[in-house]
Scaffold this motif. Structure first.
Motif, PDB file in Angstrom:
ATOM      1  N   LYS A  42       0.375  17.461  -6.512  1.00 40.33           N
ATOM      2  CA  LYS A  42      -0.796  16.786  -5.936  1.00 40.33           C
ATOM      3  C   LYS A  42      -0.742  15.270  -6.114  1.00 40.33           C
ATOM      4  CE  LYS A  42      -3.740  20.740  -7.141  1.00 40.33           C
ATOM      5  NZ  LYS A  42      -4.906  21.175  -7.974  1.00 40.33           N
ATOM      6  N   SER A  43       0.301  14.785  -6.776  1.00 41.97           N
ATOM      7  CA  SER A  43       0.403  13.349  -7.123  1.00 41.97           C
ATOM      8  C   SER A  43      -0.824  12.903  -7.924  1.00 41.97           C
ATOM      9  CB  SER A  43       0.550  12.494  -5.857  1.00 41.97           C
ATOM     10  OG  SER A  43       1.750  12.791  -5.192  1.00 41.97           O
TER      11      SER A  43
ATOM     12  N   ALA B 233       8.466   9.664 -12.672  1.00 42.12           N
ATOM     13  CA  ALA B 233       8.652   8.234 -12.409  1.00 42.12           C
ATOM     14  C   ALA B 233       9.014   7.998 -10.945  1.00 42.12           C
ATOM     15  CB  ALA B 233       9.736   7.673 -13.328  1.00 42.12           C
ATOM     16  N   ARG B 234       9.852   8.875 -10.402  1.00 43.67           N
ATOM     17  CA  ARG B 234      10.234   8.727  -9.004  1.00 43.67           C
ATOM     18  C   ARG B 234       9.051   9.007  -8.070  1.00 43.67           C
ATOM     19  NH1 ARG B 234      14.310   8.186  -5.291  1.00 43.67           N
ATOM     20  NH2 ARG B 234      14.855   6.589  -6.795  1.00 43.67           N
ATOM     21  N   ARG B 235       8.237  10.021  -8.402  1.00 42.35           N
ATOM     22  CA  ARG B 235       7.085  10.330  -7.555  1.00 42.35           C
ATOM     23  C   ARG B 235       6.095   9.157  -7.558  1.00 42.35           C
ATOM     24  NH1 ARG B 235       4.212  14.761  -5.467  1.00 42.35           N
ATOM     25  NH2 ARG B 235       6.292  15.592  -5.070  1.00 42.35           N
ATOM     26  N   LYS B 236       5.861   8.569  -8.708  1.00 43.04           N
ATOM     27  CA  LYS B 236       4.965   7.409  -8.770  1.00 43.04           C
ATOM     28  C   LYS B 236       5.506   6.276  -7.904  1.00 43.04           C
ATOM     29  CE  LYS B 236       2.896   8.148 -13.348  1.00 43.04           C
ATOM     30  NZ  LYS B 236       2.779   7.621 -14.733  1.00 43.04           N
ATOM     31  N   GLN B 237       6.813   6.059  -7.995  1.00 41.79           N
ATOM     32  CA  GLN B 237       7.425   4.994  -7.201  1.00 41.79           C
ATOM     33  C   GLN B 237       7.261   5.273  -5.709  1.00 41.79           C
ATOM     34  OE1 GLN B 237      11.820   4.732  -7.132  1.00 41.79           O
ATOM     35  NE2 GLN B 237      11.563   2.577  -7.674  1.00 41.79           N
TER      36      GLN B 237
ATOM     37  N   VAL C  99       4.948   7.130  -4.194  1.00 45.66           N
ATOM     38  CA  VAL C  99       3.548   7.001  -3.780  1.00 45.66           C
ATOM     39  C   VAL C  99       3.169   5.533  -3.645  1.00 45.66           C
ATOM     40  CG1 VAL C  99       1.168   7.370  -4.523  1.00 45.66           C
ATOM     41  CG2 VAL C  99       2.822   9.232  -4.680  1.00 45.66           C
ATOM     42  N   LEU C 100       3.571   4.709  -4.616  1.00 46.31           N
ATOM     43  CA  LEU C 100       3.251   3.281  -4.553  1.00 46.31           C
ATOM     44  C   LEU C 100       3.853   2.637  -3.308  1.00 46.31           C
ATOM     45  CD1 LEU C 100       3.712   2.203  -8.286  1.00 46.31           C
ATOM     46  CD2 LEU C 100       1.577   2.221  -6.991  1.00 46.31           C
ATOM     47  N   MET C 101       5.116   2.950  -3.035  1.00 48.56           N
ATOM     48  CA  MET C 101       5.787   2.347  -1.883  1.00 48.56           C
ATOM     49  C   MET C 101       5.185   2.837  -0.572  1.00 48.56           C
ATOM     50  SD  MET C 101       9.786   2.325  -3.117  1.00 48.56           S
ATOM     51  CE  MET C 101      10.339   1.426  -1.664  1.00 48.56           C
ATOM     52  N   THR C 102       4.880   4.128  -0.503  1.00 48.65           N
ATOM     53  CA  THR C 102       4.334   4.690   0.737  1.00 48.65           C
ATOM     54  C   THR C 102       2.960   4.115   1.042  1.00 48.65           C
ATOM     55  OG1 THR C 102       5.573   6.743   0.377  1.00 48.65           O
ATOM     56  CG2 THR C 102       3.752   6.820   1.931  1.00 48.65           C
ATOM     57  N   GLU C 103       2.107   4.036   0.019  1.00 50.67           N
ATOM     58  CA  GLU C 103       0.764   3.491   0.234  1.00 50.67           C
ATOM     59  C   GLU C 103       0.840   2.023   0.626  1.00 50.67           C
ATOM     60  OE1 GLU C 103      -1.379   4.303  -3.327  1.00 50.67           O
ATOM     61  OE2 GLU C 103      -1.759   6.411  -2.813  1.00 50.67           O
ATOM     62  N   ALA C 104       1.746   1.275  -0.006  1.00 52.30           N
ATOM     63  CA  ALA C 104       1.896  -0.134   0.348  1.00 52.30           C
ATOM     64  C   ALA C 104       2.427  -0.289   1.772  1.00 52.30           C
ATOM     65  CB  ALA C 104       2.834  -0.831  -0.647  1.00 52.30           C
ATOM     66  N   ALA C 105       3.319   0.618   2.185  1.00 53.72           N
ATOM     67  CA  ALA C 105       3.869   0.550   3.541  1.00 53.72           C
ATOM     68  C   ALA C 105       2.791   0.796   4.582  1.00 53.72           C
ATOM     69  CB  ALA C 105       5.008   1.558   3.701  1.00 53.72           C
ATOM     70  N   LYS C 106       1.840   1.703   4.293  1.00 48.68           N
ATOM     71  CA  LYS C 106       0.758   1.969   5.236  1.00 48.68           C
ATOM     72  C   LYS C 106      -0.082   0.716   5.483  1.00 48.68           C
ATOM     73  CE  LYS C 106       0.241   6.884   4.093  1.00 48.68           C
ATOM     74  NZ  LYS C 106      -0.645   7.892   3.443  1.00 48.68           N
ATOM     75  N   ASP C 107      -0.204  -0.121   4.454  1.00 46.41           N
ATOM     76  CA  ASP C 107      -1.010  -1.339   4.554  1.00 46.41           C
ATOM     77  C   ASP C 107      -0.170  -2.567   4.910  1.00 46.41           C
ATOM     78  OD1 ASP C 107      -3.223   0.152   3.828  1.00 46.41           O
ATOM     79  OD2 ASP C 107      -2.968  -0.245   1.692  1.00 46.41           O
ATOM     80  N   ASN C 108       1.122  -2.347   5.191  1.00 41.32           N
ATOM     81  CA  ASN C 108       2.040  -3.468   5.459  1.00 41.32           C
ATOM     82  C   ASN C 108       2.019  -4.481   4.318  1.00 41.32           C
ATOM     83  OD1 ASN C 108       2.820  -2.427   7.943  1.00 41.32           O
ATOM     84  ND2 ASN C 108       1.199  -3.494   9.049  1.00 41.32           N
ATOM     85  N   ASN C 109       1.888  -3.965   3.104  1.00 43.62           N
ATOM     86  CA  ASN C 109       1.863  -4.823   1.921  1.00 43.62           C
ATOM     87  C   ASN C 109       3.292  -4.966   1.415  1.00 43.62           C
ATOM     88  OD1 ASN C 109       1.481  -6.061  -0.587  1.00 43.62           O
ATOM     89  ND2 ASN C 109      -0.473  -5.037  -0.924  1.00 43.62           N
ATOM     90  N   TRP C 110       4.004  -5.926   1.986  1.00 44.00           N
ATOM     91  CA  TRP C 110       5.443  -6.050   1.716  1.00 44.00           C
ATOM     92  C   TRP C 110       5.717  -6.419   0.265  1.00 44.00           C
ATOM     93  CZ3 TRP C 110       6.422  -3.679   5.804  1.00 44.00           C
ATOM     94  CH2 TRP C 110       5.830  -3.993   7.020  1.00 44.00           C
ATOM     95  N   THR C 111       4.861  -7.224  -0.341  1.00 43.46           N
ATOM     96  CA  THR C 111       5.068  -7.629  -1.730  1.00 43.46           C
ATOM     97  C   THR C 111       5.034  -6.417  -2.657  1.00 43.46           C
ATOM     98  OG1 THR C 111       4.055  -9.779  -1.288  1.00 43.46           O
ATOM     99  CG2 THR C 111       4.205  -9.091  -3.587  1.00 43.46           C
ATOM    100  N   ASP C 112       4.059  -5.531  -2.466  1.00 45.88           N
ATOM    101  CA  ASP C 112       3.951  -4.360  -3.340  1.00 45.88           C
ATOM    102  C   ASP C 112       5.111  -3.394  -3.127  1.00 45.88           C
ATOM    103  OD1 ASP C 112       1.691  -5.426  -4.367  1.00 45.88           O
ATOM    104  OD2 ASP C 112       0.300  -3.912  -3.609  1.00 45.88           O
ATOM    105  N   ILE C 113       5.591  -3.278  -1.886  1.00 47.95           N
ATOM    106  CA  ILE C 113       6.763  -2.426  -1.649  1.00 47.95           C
ATOM    107  C   ILE C 113       7.955  -2.941  -2.435  1.00 47.95           C
ATOM    108  CG2 ILE C 113       8.444  -1.662   0.075  1.00 47.95           C
ATOM    109  CD1 ILE C 113       6.210  -1.707   2.141  1.00 47.95           C
ATOM    110  N   ILE C 114       8.158  -4.239  -2.380  1.00 48.03           N
ATOM    111  CA  ILE C 114       9.310  -4.842  -3.067  1.00 48.03           C
ATOM    112  C   ILE C 114       9.181  -4.674  -4.576  1.00 48.03           C
ATOM    113  CG2 ILE C 114      10.457  -7.033  -3.545  1.00 48.03           C
ATOM    114  CD1 ILE C 114       9.712  -7.823  -0.626  1.00 48.03           C
TER     115      ILE C 114
END
Length: 692
Positions: free
Chosen positions: A130-131, A161-165, A167-182
């Motif tokens: 369920k993340s 650790a990989r699942r957290k990574q 989720v963070l990247m996917t959510e940031a990608a939905k918002d086009n938040n390039w800094t958080d993805i990086i």
């Protein structure tokens, strides 16, 4: 006419597909070790060196590995001797296992108590699916209260650790938040990562952020793998399609040639090859330094594609316009427009006709596609202005006058406002001419504009306004006043009615800002700056547009100009600067800004709420639980505390040893909220109380 056409062509340069990076960026793929071109230089082997492994190889290897590991029966003696603290017997048993199973390694939980070893992780994996990271943390804490030596297995820890990574990247990608993805993807190794979608997220983020070297590193990490490490063909094809967007065509072509080692891959690359051909033409169109025409062989597939695409016709139209064959380019743009009305192709057709000195035909295109071209007021204004500058050529329709007026107000273009003002003056529409000349003077004063305004006042017998104007600009433009006094009235040629400027029309940069077209907003502001008409208010809008694009450094620079101003501009700039700093997690700097530049009560509260939120999260992550509570208390004094932060509060109390208070926090949450994390916190604090 030639000068007019050149100006229009320059104004429309954004229409031509542009290369994603400069020449320096291209060299990232061609000169450094590990670059695209090094595929041809550093590897001496032929296709066999990069032949993909058979589909079953990975599965076979996994099966062999499993077969070469001891099962529970084989491991029983080792665990028994470890439990009895018989170290010599443990060493001997380990040696036996290594002889029988060469890949054997000592288990990490060998010396853990039986209660902590091999505990059922079913609940943890259910929360993992369920993340529910808060629930996982709570469950781990609960387990530790029962068995302090217990630890989750290495397999679960690594996958969590990989699942957290992810989720963070996917959510940031939905918002086009390039800094958080990086930031979230910082630990990923492009040369070994197997989850390709994470690498594609990084590619998009680095490309949007303009980080050329990391972008090239990710591409090379994907494309340079060999042997059984080579990624599936479909993933390589998709990566190459992205590379077409990000790098020059020649570099992508070099990679394709090296990777096309099997008939299946060669077939899979055919769509990429066609896209690459389009890229080749687009790169030529966009590169001002390239003047040698492409070969007929390069262009033929575009010309003969079936079915024909409007995009290909447009590419050919811009290509022939660039190589100064406007008659040919006009033919391609006409074909495209016959299929579908399109602003870009209408502009191309206009420029093609203007380049042939077919002024009337070009003007007809502008009036025919008036609605389509209205999305680019700057271009439309230039296209219509010729008729206003030469009104004797033919009559002007009133709807054209209205459209021209609107585009002037949208672009705040003083030059065109002056053209319209003289058009009104020469047709004895003095009230309209006075209003438009006043606009030009307000936007950017010049002798001819002040002169036109003064003449309009004279024809209207507005002596007081004339005197005030002369007093204001008399010393600045001393030579125009004698000319004004002896000027003859205009003859009053026949003209369409000119409406005075309307205040309800918003500037184009502001309309783009409100519509969240941030890149277009920045382009509009750049035009104003180039004309010397960028006001402090407009510059602040630029800060918001940069912030909307995630270009934090440029946003901060734009707001910094406003900090030197006074009044509302300064207050708005301080607010924008604080938000920009918070976006970059520069919490202390944001607090320093609102101390130096007081904000309104509402804005001050908004900024402080975010400051305390960031401090609470950062302190909790650093295990500074008292600082976490201090930040949460400060935030709660400003706004109501949401449930997620109340959970954070409960765990902070728990870690500080205030378990009774922690239980009260979780109990209050549980009374009105059904949440796994809350229940886990309640269980953890309740069990602690029971043990007492």
């Amino acid at each position: 006419m030639k000068k007019h056409w050149v100006a229009l062509l320059a104004a429309s340069s954004l229409l031509m597909p542009a290369t994603a990076f400069s020449e320096n960026s291209a060299r990232l793929l061609t000169q450094a070790a590990g670059s695209f071109r090094i595929l041809d230089e550093a590897t001496s082997g032929g296709p066999a060196d990069v032949e993909p492994s058979p589909a079953g190889t990975a599965r076979t290897a996994t099966a062999v590995t499993a077969a070469n590991q001891p099962d529970e029966v084989e491991m029983a003696a080792l665990y028994y001797y470890a439990g009895q603290k018989q170290d010599e017997r443990v060493a001997a048993e380990a040696a036996r296992l290594r002889l029988k199973f060469p890949q054997f390694e000592m288990p990490e939980d060998l010396y853990l108590p039986q209660s902590a070893r091999g505990a059922d992780e079913t609940v943890l994996w259910q929360l993992y699916d369920k993340s529910d990271f808060t629930g996982i943390d709570a469950e781990i804490i609960r387990r530790k209260t029962e068995a302090p030596d217990w630890q989750p297995t290495a397999d679960f820890t690594e996958k969590l650790a990989r699942r957290k990574q992810r989720v963070l990247m996917t959510e940031a990608a939905k918002d086009n938040n390039w800094t958080d993805i990086i930031q979230a993807g910082g630990g990923i190794d492009p040369a070994t990562e197997t989850e390709i979608d994470l690498l594609w997220m990084l590619i998009d983020a680095y490309a949007q952020a303009g980080m050329k070297q990391p972008l090239a590193d990710v591409y090379r990490g994907i494309l340079l793998r060999e042997g059984d490490k080579r990624l599936p063909d479909a993933e390589l094809v998709t990566t190459l399609q992205k590379a077409i967007r990000d790098f020059p065509a020649a570099d992508v072509q070099a990679a394709m040639q090296k990777l096309a080692v099997t008939p299946a891959m060669q077939a899979g690359l055919q769509p990429v090859a066609f896209d690459l051909m389009r890229k080749t033409v687009a790169d030529f169109n966009a590169d001002e330094k390239r003047t040698v025409p492409l070969t007929d062989d390069q262009l033929e597939p575009l010309k003969t594609a079936n079915p024909a695409k409007i995009e290909d016709m447009a590419l050919l139209g811009w290509y022939y316009l660039k190589i100064k064959q406007p008659a040919v380019s006009a033919g391609w743009f006409t074909k495209a427009l016959a299929i579908q009305a399109d602003a870009s192709n209408a502009k191309g057709l206009y420029l093609s006709l203007a380049a042939q000195n077919l002024e009337e035909d070009a003007y007809k295109v502008a009036t025919t596609y008036l609605q389509d071209l209205s999305g680019d007021p700057e271009f439309l204004m230039n296209a219509l202005s010729l008729r206003f500058a030469k009104p004797d050529m033919a009559a002007i329709d009133e709807k054209i006058v209205a459209s021209y007026s609107t585009t002037i107000l949208q672009t705040l273009n003083a030059d065109h406002a002056e053209i319209l003002a003289w058009y009104a003056y020469n047709s004895k529409q003095y009230e309209a001419s006075a209003a438009w000349f006043q606009k030009t003077v307000d936007w950017k004063a010049a002798p001819a504009r002040v002169k036109g305004l003064a003449l309009s006042y004279l024809r209207l017998s507005q002596k007081a306004e004339f005197a005030a104007l002369q007093e204001k600009y008399g010393s600045a433009y001393p030579d125009i006043w004698d000319e004004i006094r002896v000027a003859s009235p205009p003859k009053g040629r026949v003209a369409a009615a000119v409406v005075k400027p309307r205040g309800i029309i918003q500037a184009n940069y502001f309309r783009n800002f409100q519509a969240k077209r941030y890149a277009a907003c920045i382009n509009d502001l750049a035009d104003l700056r180039s004309r010397g008409q960028l006001s402090p208010d407009a510059a602040q809008i630029g800060g918001w547009c940069y912030l909307g694009l995630g270009r934090l450094a440029e946003a901060r620079a734009a707001f910094a100009d406003g900090l030197a101003a006074g009044g509302q501009v300064q207050a708005d700039a301080a607010y924008g600067t604080a938000l920009t700093l918070l976006r970059g997690r520069l919490t202390d700097d944001a607090e320093a800004i609102i101390r130096a530049y007081p904000l309104s009560a509402a804005r001050d509260r908004e900024i402080r709420v975010e400051i305390y939120f960031q401090r609470a999260r950062a302190s909790f992550d650093r295990k500074q639980y008292q600082k976490t509570l201090d930040a949460l208390n400060a935030r709660a004094s400003l706004v109501a505390e949401p449930a997620d932060l109340s959970q954070l509060r409960g765990w902070a109390y728990y870690h500080l040893g205030n378990k009774q208070i922690a239980k009260q926090v979780f109990q209050r949450l549980n009374d009105h909220l059904s949440d796994a994390g809350v229940r886990a916190g309640l269980v953890a604090t309740s069990q602690t109380d029971t043990r007492r």
